[in-house]
Write an enzyme that holds these catalytic residues in place. Structure first.
Site, PDB file in Angstrom:
ATOM      1  N   VAL A 173      -5.070  -0.357  37.764  1.00  0.00           N
ATOM      2  CA  VAL A 173      -5.632   0.932  38.306  1.00  0.00           C
ATOM      3  C   VAL A 173      -7.116  -0.284  39.115  1.00  0.00           C
ATOM      4  CG1 VAL A 173      -7.824   2.048  38.262  1.00  0.00           C
ATOM      5  CG2 VAL A 173      -6.237   2.232  36.369  1.00  0.00           C
ATOM      6  N   HIS A 224     -12.591 -17.029  21.747  1.00  0.00           N
ATOM      7  CA  HIS A 224     -13.079 -17.093  20.143  1.00  0.00           C
ATOM      8  C   HIS A 224     -12.142 -18.085  19.077  1.00  0.00           C
ATOM      9  CE1 HIS A 224     -12.742 -16.090  16.089  1.00  0.00           C
ATOM     10  NE2 HIS A 224     -11.862 -14.851  16.595  1.00  0.00           N
ATOM     11  N   TYR A 255     -12.690 -17.561   8.954  1.00  0.00           N
ATOM     12  CA  TYR A 255     -12.231 -15.913   8.156  1.00  0.00           C
ATOM     13  C   TYR A 255     -11.307 -16.397   7.834  1.00  0.00           C
ATOM     14  CZ  TYR A 255     -10.749 -14.376  12.708  1.00  0.00           C
ATOM     15  OH  TYR A 255     -10.465 -14.006  14.167  1.00  0.00           O
ATOM     16  N   TYR A 528     -45.557  18.460  18.658  1.00  0.00           N
ATOM     17  CA  TYR A 528     -44.748  17.114  18.628  1.00  0.00           C
ATOM     18  C   TYR A 528     -43.821  18.502  18.358  1.00  0.00           C
ATOM     19  CZ  TYR A 528     -42.358  15.328  14.598  1.00  0.00           C
ATOM     20  OH  TYR A 528     -41.095  14.589  14.368  1.00  0.00           O
ATOM     21  N   ASP A 541     -37.260  13.136  18.032  1.00  0.00           N
ATOM     22  CA  ASP A 541     -38.747  13.342  18.137  1.00  0.00           C
ATOM     23  C   ASP A 541     -39.066  13.133  19.451  1.00  0.00           C
ATOM     24  OD1 ASP A 541     -39.697  11.195  16.291  1.00  0.00           O
ATOM     25  OD2 ASP A 541     -40.363  12.483  14.950  1.00  0.00           O
ATOM     26  N   THR A 543     -43.286  13.795  21.726  1.00  0.00           N
ATOM     27  CA  THR A 543     -44.138  14.851  21.348  1.00  0.00           C
ATOM     28  C   THR A 543     -44.566  15.165  23.062  1.00  0.00           C
ATOM     29  OG1 THR A 543     -45.975  12.680  21.956  1.00  0.00           O
ATOM     30  CG2 THR A 543     -46.223  13.440  20.132  1.00  0.00           C
ATOM     31  N   GLY A 555     -44.194  12.161  25.082  1.00  0.00           N
ATOM     32  CA  GLY A 555     -44.047  10.087  24.023  1.00  0.00           C
ATOM     33  C   GLY A 555     -42.490  10.038  23.378  1.00  0.00           C
ATOM     34  N   TYR A 642     -54.305   6.647  27.398  1.00  0.00           N
ATOM     35  CA  TYR A 642     -53.595   5.970  28.562  1.00  0.00           C
ATOM     36  C   TYR A 642     -53.854   5.782  29.779  1.00  0.00           C
ATOM     37  CZ  TYR A 642     -50.072   7.832  25.416  1.00  0.00           C
ATOM     38  OH  TYR A 642     -48.855   8.677  23.789  1.00  0.00           O
TER      39      TYR A 642
HETATM   40  P1  FAD Z   1      -6.939  -4.406  24.409  1.00  0.00           P
HETATM   41  O1  FAD Z   1      -6.254  -4.357  24.205  1.00  0.00           O
HETATM   42  O2  FAD Z   1      -7.549  -5.700  25.337  1.00  0.00           O
HETATM   43  O3  FAD Z   1      -6.353  -3.458  25.747  1.00  0.00           O
HETATM   44  C1  FAD Z   1      -8.094  -3.087  27.180  1.00  0.00           C
HETATM   45  C2  FAD Z   1      -5.784  -3.021  27.927  1.00  0.00           C
HETATM   46  O4  FAD Z   1      -6.241  -2.050  29.292  1.00  0.00           O
HETATM   47  C3  FAD Z   1      -5.131  -3.694  28.246  1.00  0.00           C
HETATM   48  O5  FAD Z   1      -3.896  -3.129  28.217  1.00  0.00           O
HETATM   49  C4  FAD Z   1      -5.079  -4.438  29.959  1.00  0.00           C
HETATM   50  O6  FAD Z   1      -3.668  -4.458  30.310  1.00  0.00           O
HETATM   51  C5  FAD Z   1      -5.707  -2.598  29.918  1.00  0.00           C
HETATM   52  N1  FAD Z   1      -6.054  -2.666  31.087  1.00  0.00           N
HETATM   53  C6  FAD Z   1      -7.497  -3.288  31.879  1.00  0.00           C
HETATM   54  N2  FAD Z   1      -8.008  -3.520  32.718  1.00  0.00           N
HETATM   55  C7  FAD Z   1      -6.968  -2.215  33.909  1.00  0.00           C
HETATM   56  C8  FAD Z   1      -6.522  -2.262  34.939  1.00  0.00           C
HETATM   57  N3  FAD Z   1      -7.475  -2.715  36.164  1.00  0.00           N
HETATM   58  N4  FAD Z   1      -5.851  -1.002  35.189  1.00  0.00           N
HETATM   59  C9  FAD Z   1      -5.189  -0.964  34.086  1.00  0.00           C
HETATM   60  N5  FAD Z   1      -4.891  -1.688  32.750  1.00  0.00           N
HETATM   61  C10 FAD Z   1      -6.109  -2.156  32.600  1.00  0.00           C
HETATM   62  N6  FAD Z   1     -10.982  -7.140  16.349  1.00  0.00           N
HETATM   63  C11 FAD Z   1     -10.584  -7.081  14.334  1.00  0.00           C
HETATM   64  O7  FAD Z   1     -11.072  -5.875  14.313  1.00  0.00           O
HETATM   65  N7  FAD Z   1     -10.537  -8.130  13.920  1.00  0.00           N
HETATM   66  C12 FAD Z   1      -9.738  -8.874  14.775  1.00  0.00           C
HETATM   67  O8  FAD Z   1      -9.133  -9.572  13.081  1.00  0.00           O
HETATM   68  C13 FAD Z   1     -10.052  -9.561  15.117  1.00  0.00           C
HETATM   69  N8  FAD Z   1     -10.214 -10.232  15.217  1.00  0.00           N
HETATM   70  C14 FAD Z   1      -9.478 -10.857  17.117  1.00  0.00           C
HETATM   71  C15 FAD Z   1      -9.024 -12.595  17.485  1.00  0.00           C
HETATM   72  C16 FAD Z   1      -9.155 -13.124  18.290  1.00  0.00           C
HETATM   73  C17 FAD Z   1      -8.291 -14.424  18.906  1.00  0.00           C
HETATM   74  C18 FAD Z   1      -9.319 -11.944  19.507  1.00  0.00           C
HETATM   75  C19 FAD Z   1      -9.527 -12.015  20.890  1.00  0.00           C
HETATM   76  C20 FAD Z   1     -10.024 -10.843  19.295  1.00  0.00           C
HETATM   77  C21 FAD Z   1      -9.860 -10.385  17.896  1.00  0.00           C
HETATM   78  N9  FAD Z   1     -10.568  -9.044  17.161  1.00  0.00           N
HETATM   79  C22 FAD Z   1     -10.459  -8.489  16.264  1.00  0.00           C
HETATM   80  C23 FAD Z   1     -11.490  -8.479  18.576  1.00  0.00           C
HETATM   81  C24 FAD Z   1     -10.013  -6.882  19.156  1.00  0.00           C
HETATM   82  O9  FAD Z   1      -8.997  -7.138  18.849  1.00  0.00           O
HETATM   83  C25 FAD Z   1     -10.161  -5.661  19.957  1.00  0.00           C
HETATM   84  O10 FAD Z   1     -11.484  -6.432  19.911  1.00  0.00           O
HETATM   85  C26 FAD Z   1      -9.615  -4.778  19.918  1.00  0.00           C
HETATM   86  O11 FAD Z   1      -7.928  -5.320  19.652  1.00  0.00           O
HETATM   87  C27 FAD Z   1      -9.684  -4.640  21.277  1.00  0.00           C
HETATM   88  O12 FAD Z   1      -9.626  -3.860  21.959  1.00  0.00           O
HETATM   89  P2  FAD Z   1      -9.066  -3.119  23.322  1.00  0.00           P
HETATM   90  O13 FAD Z   1      -8.113  -1.863  23.831  1.00  0.00           O
HETATM   91  O14 FAD Z   1     -10.757  -2.611  23.796  1.00  0.00           O
HETATM   92  O15 FAD Z   1      -8.580  -3.966  24.767  1.00  0.00           O
HETATM   93  N1  THG Z   2     -46.960   9.005  19.796  1.00  0.00           N
HETATM   94  C1  THG Z   2     -46.927   9.867  20.905  1.00  0.00           C
HETATM   95  N2  THG Z   2     -45.679  10.329  21.197  1.00  0.00           N
HETATM   96  C2  THG Z   2     -44.524  10.271  19.958  1.00  0.00           C
HETATM   97  C3  THG Z   2     -44.850   9.161  19.333  1.00  0.00           C
HETATM   98  C4  THG Z   2     -46.443   8.828  18.560  1.00  0.00           C
HETATM   99  N3  THG Z   2     -42.865  10.508  20.000  1.00  0.00           N
HETATM  100  C5  THG Z   2     -42.252   9.218  19.529  1.00  0.00           C
HETATM  101  C6  THG Z   2     -42.784   9.220  18.037  1.00  0.00           C
HETATM  102  N4  THG Z   2     -44.133   8.826  18.021  1.00  0.00           N
HETATM  103  C7  THG Z   2     -43.101  11.183  17.915  1.00  0.00           C
HETATM  104  N5  THG Z   2     -43.378  10.812  15.991  1.00  0.00           N
HETATM  105  C8  THG Z   2     -44.531  11.457  16.031  1.00  0.00           C
HETATM  106  C9  THG Z   2     -44.395  12.118  14.285  1.00  0.00           C
HETATM  107  C10 THG Z   2     -45.896  12.343  13.984  1.00  0.00           C
HETATM  108  C11 THG Z   2     -46.646  13.189  14.847  1.00  0.00           C
HETATM  109  C12 THG Z   2     -46.792  12.565  16.272  1.00  0.00           C
HETATM  110  C13 THG Z   2     -45.268  12.037  16.756  1.00  0.00           C
HETATM  111  C14 THG Z   2     -47.677  13.694  14.173  1.00  0.00           C
HETATM  112  N6  THG Z   2     -47.577  14.706  13.501  1.00  0.00           N
HETATM  113  C15 THG Z   2     -48.275  15.665  13.153  1.00  0.00           C
HETATM  114  C16 THG Z   2     -47.714  16.079  11.309  1.00  0.00           C
HETATM  115  O1  THG Z   2     -47.021  15.899  10.937  1.00  0.00           O
HETATM  116  O2  THG Z   2     -48.738  15.850  10.924  1.00  0.00           O
HETATM  117  C17 THG Z   2     -48.942  16.810  13.403  1.00  0.00           C
HETATM  118  C18 THG Z   2     -47.221  17.742  13.713  1.00  0.00           C
HETATM  119  C19 THG Z   2     -48.011  19.293  14.674  1.00  0.00           C
HETATM  120  O3  THG Z   2     -49.070  19.134  14.755  1.00  0.00           O
HETATM  121  O4  THG Z   2     -46.872  19.616  15.005  1.00  0.00           O
HETATM  122  O5  THG Z   2     -48.956  14.297  14.578  1.00  0.00           O
HETATM  123  O6  THG Z   2     -46.762   7.898  17.778  1.00  0.00           O
HETATM  124  N7  THG Z   2     -47.573  10.491  21.804  1.00  0.00           N
END
Ligand code: FAD
Ligand code: THG
Length: 812
Positions: A173, A224, A255, A528, A541, A543, A555, A642
């Site tokens: 690509v 790595h 590991y 809220y 959630d 406000t 908020g 505020y």
């Molecule tokens: P990739 O396998 O890299 O696939 C991406 C693909 O995109 C590639 O095939 C590439 O060719 C293609 N591509 C990129 N750009 C383009 C483009 N422009 N055009 C066309 N194709 C493109 N994970 C675990 O869970 N367990 C483990 O034990 C573990 N050990 C690891 C050990 C090592 C040494 C490494 C390097 C990684 C390890 N990982 C492990 C991590 C894991 O390998 C990766 O996170 C995972 O394989 C990523 O998968 P992916 O499909 O996103 O990437």
């Molecule tokens: N202040 C303001 N905005 C917010 C928050 C805040 N937004 C995100 C988060 N905090 C939202 N969470 C809450 C949770 C409870 C209340 C307000 C924001 C609250 N509740 C009253 C009650 O349940 O008794 C009133 C309920 C009602 O009358 O409807 O006060 O901290 N600005």
């Protein structure tokens, strides 16, 4: 259904899983492109040793891993399973790690995966190469194991092909065509392919591909070390590929897996080795594979010493081969999933381990086909969770490297990053420093957790000591500040609370559609309310204050809320959403004496009738114009005040000076969190997330079903009929037993749920833990136990809220 015309970039384990899952949902007009050959493309998947450990503090990571395990166990490649379910063993060689292993066991129990903490003898029985005298114990998870990543790629490709999906290897690509802000095609070295949806599964090349649409993907490829020993005499004759559990020795960043008579050794202890995605070699020029860099033996030396100490049988062996293999890291260690906010139809599924790959394939397929994922709560993985400051290259590189370093570290939930700090500071920062604030970062803001200046309050208030783990990032001053708020008056820095304005002629209709409440009330009203997803799950959630006929201030909880609003903006420009968080600031002035403090500073009528509970008004305090909202997350009389950032310091100083006669204090987030739990106020992200509906989460009162249609309403009506779990309030009598969150909850000895957030309630004199529980367990009076490290803590389901249920404080 054939779905929309979709091009998947990358046929690694993520692209292959997505093609399989999306075609299973009926989308078959899919082309998967890869620059390399199939199935070993040269990407990270080609040489991943395939270890799958399911334990994680993140529920969604465990959910994604469990799905991957279950899928790969059943997936066959030439008649053989794509998963060698040998189990997983994490060993502890220090007392701290042993405690950590108990905590990790708690997480697995919370998220519903069977595991067991075992003693040293059992560790050796499970993995006979382990030196009995080096280990103190281990965590054994029998369903962990080895993914045969390339087999899984092939098997998933075959299934997708059988449903009509096309795979084009050796197609690089080179560009993505965009028209009117929408993806229309993918340009390759063999020509252009039209597309409505493009999903970037390009692994470590992700930043390069994303840049084709102008996206700054917060991902850094890091090398790595992975080494393989030669034959180990003690393993001679092993005829199966792997028989011992996959092994983690996290105290030394190591590991292991076995492969016939050899061992694979992975190492995270070396210096971070970041690589620019643009510097990765194209497939044809890379010596072995573009994701493999030359092994640097010096970096591996400590790993080999540690290995020989833990696994003495390796003293008779050598390191035979090794690579510095490259894979993706992100600023918070979580994957990046979702659609570009700027270019519609451009999606990413990036920074995904083999461990989570099939789950991610499923999740993204559901999200594409149905508008949301029904199987997974993706709020922690959403591409659009970052703030602007987190998308700066310096930040991305520093955080990604730090996450490499910390991969196996024992991290307290409140542990702040060391660097970068002091990114965002409120206008009161200098004053807070003068008061000896202990700061913890909150979405980049330095926010006081408590103030050393309040130490003297400890003469007045009793504050019980929590256990050692809960006492980290805590001070007894937290407890004193909480009690002083209930007795007197305190200033809280609320600047980090994200706020948006929603303005324009379409604003009212827009908010009616996106929230569960009725915003169309008189100017000066505050409500809220909730944002729901299309499946009725809680997105946030919030406000909402009506400051003018076409002017609202919301908020909100984070960047995902801004993103959600932006996705629904009418095309005619009749609604404008603006993030006013930078440039404004907020003080929460709360406590029974709050009115006394303000009364001399303003002509505004602050009597109970003059400015009612949940009403907003504009007036001035001294020289400072403010918008005041009478509400309080801590459950006390007072206002959020505020103003613009330029006047913030003056506002602080004015209130502080006037408050001296009333014993005012500045109080921190520690006190705030305790007070809000006493009052039963939920915190989005911890107590409730995308996977929960308002009724089970206890915020059904904020849903106005009779106000007309809104996003999520129909789905919610269906969910309302089927309530099986509840967010319940637990209390803990023993002060030392206060917990921190994510611990499993047991009823009749059986794991039935998990803690969401917890704190000590200094007013009520008990520990508080909110927890998700089966509805039939969640009746007040039911005794339960909370699993806390190696202990069970006694708790009881309590009626909530624990403090001031009659609302006399707030309405007084
Ligand atoms: P990739 O396998 O890299 O696939 C991406 C693909 O995109 C590639 O095939 C590439 O060719 C293609 N591509 C990129 N750009 C383009 C483009 N422009 N055009 C066309 N194709 C493109 N994970 C675990 O869970 N367990 C483990 O034990 C573990 N050990 C690891 C050990 C090592 C040494 C490494 C390097 C990684 C390890 N990982 C492990 C991590 C894991 O390998 C990766 O996170 C995972 O394989 C990523 O998968 P992916 O499909 O996103 O990437
Ligand atoms: N202040 C303001 N905005 C917010 C928050 C805040 N937004 C995100 C988060 N905090 C939202 N969470 C809450 C949770 C409870 C209340 C307000 C924001 C609250 N509740 C009253 C009650 O349940 O008794 C009133 C309920 C009602 O009358 O409807 O006060 O901290 N600005």
């Amino acid at each position: 259904m054939v779905g929309r015309r979709t091009v998947v970039i990358g046929a690694g384990v993520v692209g292959a899983a997505l093609a399989d899952e999306l075609s299973a949902l009926g989308w078959t007009d899919i082309v998967v492109l890869d620059q390399g050959d199939l199935p070993a493309t040269g990407g990270s998947t080609s040489h991943a040793p395939g270890l799958v450990f399911q334990a994680s503090g993140s529920k969604v990571l465990t959910d994604l891993a469990r799905y991957t395990v279950e899928k790969f166990v059943a997936l066959e490649h030439e008649g053989q399973s794509c998963f060698l379910q040998v189990g997983g063993l994490e060993v502890a060689t220090t007392p701290e790690r042993l405690a950590e292993i108990h905590r990790r066991h708690g997480w697995l129990t919370s998220w519903g995966v069977e595991a067991e903490v075992v003693d040293a003898d059992r560790c050796v029985e499970l993995h006979p190469l382990v030196d009995r005298d080096r280990v103190l114990g281990g965590l054994h998870c029998p369903t962990d194991g080895l993914a045969k990543a390339l087999w899984a790629v092939e098997a998933q490709i075959d299934r997708a092909k059988s449903r009509g999906v096309k795979f084009l290897p050796r197609h690089e690509v080179t560009d993505i065509s965009v028209a009117d802000g929408k993806v229309v095609g993918v340009v390759t070295d063999h020509g252009e392919i039209p597309a409505d949806v493009v999903v970037c599964c390009a692994g470590i090349w992700g930043p390069k591909v994303a840049a084709l649409v102008g996206m700054n993907l917060p991902l850094t490829p890091l090398a790595h070390q992975l080494a393989w020993t030669g034959p180990i005499p003690a393993l001679a004759g092993q005829t199966e590929e792997a028989v011992r559990p996959i092994l983690r020795h996290q105290d030394a960043d190591l590991y292991y897996r076995d492969r016939y008579d050899q061992l694979g050794i992975g190492y995270y202890g070396h210096r971070p080795m970041p690589i620019d995605a643009n510097d990765l070699l194209p497939v044809e020029y890379a010596e072995v594979m573009p994701s493999v860099l030359e092994f640097t033996p010096d970096d591996f030396a400590p790993a080999w010493d540690e290995t020989q100490a833990l696994l003495p049988a390796t003293l008779d062996a050598k390191v035979e081969e090794g690579i510095n293999g490259v894979f993706s890291f992100t600023p918070d260690g979580m994957p990046l999933l979702g659609e570009s906010p700027e270019v519609s139809g451009f999606w990413v599924a990036e920074a995904v381990w083999v461990t989570h790959s099939a789950g991610v394939g499923r999740a993204v397929a559901e999200w594409l086909a149905n508008g949301h994922s029904e199987s997974f709560d993706l709020h922690e993985c959403d591409l659009n969770r970052f703030e602007d400051y987190q998308l700066v290259p310096e930040y991305i590189l520093e955080r990604d490297c730090q996450n490499f370093v910390e991969v196996y570290d024992i991290l307290h939930p409140l542990q702040p990053m060391d660097s970068p700090r002091e990114l965002r500071t409120s206008p009161y920062y200098a004053r807070q420093q003068e008061l000896g604030a202990f700061f913890l970062p909150a979405n980049g803001w330095e926010r006081p957790q408590w103030y050393e200046a309040n130490k003297g309050l400890l003469d007045r208030y009793q504050v019980p000591q929590p256990n050692d783990w809960a006492a980290k990032y805590w001070s007894p001053i937290v407890g004193a500040e909480a009690q002083a708020t209930r007795d007197g008056v305190a200033m809280y820095d609320m600047t980090a609370l994200k706020r948006l304005t929603v303005t324009g002629p379409g604003a009212t209709a827009f908010l009616q559609r996106l929230t569960t409440g009725n915003v169309d009330r008189t100017v000066g009203s505050v409500i809220y309310t909730l944002l729901l997803d299309v499946d009725g799950g809680i997105r946030s959630d919030v406000t909402i204050a009506r400051l003018g006929p076409n002017h609202y201030q919301a908020g909100v909880n984070g960047a995902l809320d801004t993103d959600w609003f932006n996705r629904f903006l009418p095309a005619d420009g009749s609604v404008v959403v603006t993030d006013i968080t930078p440039g404004t600031c907020c003080i929460g002035l709360w406590g029974p004496k709050a009115r006394e403090v303000l009364s001399g500073l303003t002509d505004a009528d602050l009597t109970n009738d003059g400015l009612k509970y949940f009403r907003a008004a504009r007036f001035s305090i001294g020289n400072v114009p403010v918008t005041a909202m009478r509400l309080s997350y801590v459950g006390e009389l007072g206002w959020e005040l505020y103003t613009t950032a330029d006047l913030g310091l003056r506002l602080w100083d004015t209130i502080w000076a006037a408050g001296q006669d009333h014993g005012i204090i500045a109080a921190g987030r520690g006190a705030f969190n305790s007070l809000r739990l006493e009052k039963g106020y939920r915190s989005f992200g911890a107590d409730m997330t995308f996977e929960h509906d308002p009724y089970e989460a206890g915020v059904g009162f904020a849903v106005k079903l009779d106000k007309g249609d809104f996003v999520g309403r129909d789905a919610l009506l269906r969910r309302k009929e089927n309530q099986t779990r509840t967010l319940a309030c637990l209390t803990v009598d023993e002060p030392a037993d206060v917990v921190v969150g994510k611990e499993p909850v047991f009823a009749d000895g059986r794991a039935v749920g998990y803690v969401t957030s917890a704190a000590y309630g200094y007013t009520i004199g008990k520990g508080i833990a909110y927890a998700w529980l089966p509805a039939d367990v969640a009746t007040p009076g039911t005794p339960v136990e909370i699993g806390y490290f190696d202990r069970r803590v006694r708790a009881v389901v309590a009626a909530e809220p624990l403090f001031d249920p009659s609302m006399t404080r707030l309405r007084g």
